[in-house]
Each structure stands twice: as C-alpha cells, then as structure tokens.
Design an enzyme around this catalytic site. Structure first.
Site, short mmCIF file in Angstrom:
data_model
loop_
_atom_site.label_atom_id
_atom_site.label_comp_id
_atom_site.label_asym_id
_atom_site.label_seq_id
_atom_site.Cartn_x
_atom_site.Cartn_y
_atom_site.Cartn_z
N HIS A 64 0.86 -1.18 0.00
CA HIS A 64 0.00 0.00 0.00
C HIS A 64 0.90 1.23 0.00
O HIS A 64 1.93 1.27 0.69
CB HIS A 64 -0.94 0.00 1.22
N ASP A 66 1.18 4.17 1.21
CA ASP A 66 1.66 4.93 2.35
C ASP A 66 2.81 4.23 3.06
O ASP A 66 3.37 4.78 4.02
CB ASP A 66 0.52 5.23 3.33
N HIS A 67 3.21 3.06 2.57
CA HIS A 67 4.33 2.33 3.18
C HIS A 67 5.53 2.19 2.25
O HIS A 67 6.57 1.71 2.69
CB HIS A 67 3.86 0.95 3.65
N ASP A 212 0.24 -2.62 9.28
CA ASP A 212 -1.21 -2.71 9.10
C ASP A 212 -1.72 -4.14 9.29
O ASP A 212 -1.29 -5.07 8.60
CB ASP A 212 -1.58 -2.23 7.70
N HIS A 270 0.29 4.94 13.18
CA HIS A 270 -0.52 4.74 11.97
C HIS A 270 -1.94 5.26 12.21
O HIS A 270 -2.93 4.57 11.99
CB HIS A 270 -0.53 3.26 11.57
#
Length: 303
Positions: A64, A66-67, A212, A270
């Site tokens: 994803h 955002d990582h 996550d 997060h």
C-alpha cells in the site's frame, strides 16, 4: 548495546499536515535498518542527519502506497549522490517489478547494487542474520499480503578490561576470557580470574514491528516476552466496525496484544486522518497496557 528506533512517520493512507506516512529507523550499534518508506521519507532522514551509508537493509511491510511511495525518491537521491554501498530490500512480491519499471522508463542507471528478497507473509520466516541481529517475518492479516518484522540483537561475549591486563597479553588468552573462562599462564604461573578481568557483555534485545493488520492472536506465541513492540492503532474503539472492515486495529486491540505477549513497552501509531487529537488512543491503550506510548514523529525510543 545501543538499540533504539526513530519515528519518521505516523500517518495512514490519507495525508494530514504535520503527520507523515509510515517510516521508522531502527538503529543497533552502528547499523541502521529502515522499516517502511512512505512518501517523503528521504526528507525525514535528512532532517535527522541519518547517514545513508549506514542503511544497508530496507524492510517494506506491504505494497500500500503509504508504506513505500517514498522509496523511488530515496533510491534516486542516493544514486545522484553516488552511493556505492550495496542494498538489500525485503518486501512482498511485486516491489522489484515496480521499481525496475520506474528505473527503466526514467533511464536510471544505478551506481549501487540492489538485492530484492521476497518476504513470506503467511508464515514465520527467517530473512536476515548479521553479526549484530537476526530478523524474521511476522505474518499479519491485512487486505493484501503483509508482514511485520521481529528484530533480535545478539548477546555479546564478556568485555575485556584491557587496562587490567599486562602488556602483550596473548590473544588466545583474551579469547578465553571473553568466553567466560579463567586463564592459567603456564610460563608465569599467574592465574587470571574471569570476573576480575572482564565485565558482562550486552544482553539480547528484541523489537517487533507490526504494520497494518486486523486484530489477530496468531502472533502471540512468536512475540512472547519481547522488549518493545510497535503496533498500528489506526482507530479507537468507537470505530471498531470500521477497523474490522478495513483490516486495521484499534488502540485497545494493540494494547491487548502487548499485554498478552508480556512486552515491556508498546508504541502505537498509523493514526487515521480523522483524528486530530490522540488522547483517546492513549487512554484506551493504557487502560489495557499501562506502558504504552504514542508514536511521535522525530522522537527516539530506546529499547
């Protein structure tokens, strides 16, 4: 032993002013390990004067954006700065293809070697061992293949008190003292008692990074009695249904994991963009696990 991690980003997928996407730097002695690399990570590293030459391993939990969206910029800048040190990137299947295409269409020729190691996201897998540390994957439950990382530093042998030893003390005798043995010098008749000429070496320390993930107890056995755990806490309990729908955790759930594994400390992060104030995150977590800290960008947490 120096064992600490620096928080570079605490946000989740939706951008928020003053809250950057996920990125962390774990430092063990003189080695640094970059864990996740959200957009703008290279600027965070510059702000904290991190030497790129010390980062030889990067760990990406999942694909994803955002990582990992900060990775192409970081690698490109390192290349422009004539980096020569080789680099190993641990990530789920697909990242090597993504980066290769980006380098191809920008006509980028790297000055340094990158080795891609595809991570196992459905079972525990040992992926790295150096003189200082071992690393294994932590299977996580998310919308796409995702894993965390468990770092364990190696305990060191006993440390020599060099100022107490005579000049030109034989190297084999030094090795014996480091191994915890007493030494008898046959030539001089002297006996060197280990406890008088050495001190205790550093003990092993452990840190788990749980990116996550929906709440699940599968990782409890693997993480028993670790020194510190970072665990995502995207939501509070008022948004439990949303957490379940998106395969994320609440602050209370993160604390429950820390409590069940008997961790020494928990750091949560997060955060969803809907939260401007994080007091509820902290109070919820502390109600279950007292030694909880909010991940704060720019802060160093010693382990």
């Amino acid at each position: 032993m120096n064992f600490e991690f620096l928080v570079l980003g605490t946000g989740s997928a939706t951008p928020v002013v003053n809250r950057h996407p996920s990125a962390f730097l774990l430092s063990i002695e003189n080695e640094s390990f970059l864990i996740d690399c959200g957009e703008g990570t290279q600027y965070r590293l510059l702000e904290h004067k991190v030497k790129s030459s010390r980062i030889r391993h990067i760990f990406i939990s999942h694909l994803h954006g955002d990582h990992y969206f900060g990775l192409i910029g970081l690698l490109s800048s390192w290349n422009l700065n004539q980096r020569k040190e080789s680099l190993t990137i641990f990530a789920p299947r697909g990242l090597a293809e993504i980066l290769t295409i980006q380098f191809k269409h920008s006509d980028t020729k790297l000055n340094f070697k990158i080795t891609f190691v595809e991570t196992e996201t459905e079972k525990i897998d040992s992926i790295l061992e150096t003189n200082l540390v071992t690393v294994e994957t932590i299977p996580l439950h998310h919308r796409i293949p995702c894993c965390g990382f468990l770092f364990r530093s190696k305990a060191s042998k006993r440390k020599i008190l060099a100022e107490k030893l005579p000049d030109n003390f034989p190297i084999p005798y030094i090795k014996m003292l480091k191994d915890g043995l007493d030494v008898s010098d046959e030539l001089s008749g002297e006996v060197y008692l280990n406890h008088e000429y050495t001190t205790v070496g550093s003990v092993s320390k452990s840190f788990a990074y749980c990116s996550d993930t929906a709440y699940n107890e599968l990782k409890i056995k693997q993480l028993q009695n670790i020194d510190a755990i970072y665990h995502e806490a995207t939501f509070t309990e008022s948004e439990l249904k949303r957490a379940e729908q998106t395969n994320h955790s609440t602050a209370k759930q993160a604390a429950s994991i820390a409590n069940q594994i008997n961790a020494n400390q928990l750091v949560i992060g997060h955060y969803s963009s809907r939260y401007k104030n994080l007091d509820e995150h902290l109070s919820e977590a502390k109600s279950v696990f007292e030694n909880t800290f909010l991940a704060e960008e720019g802060k160093v947490y010693k382990i």
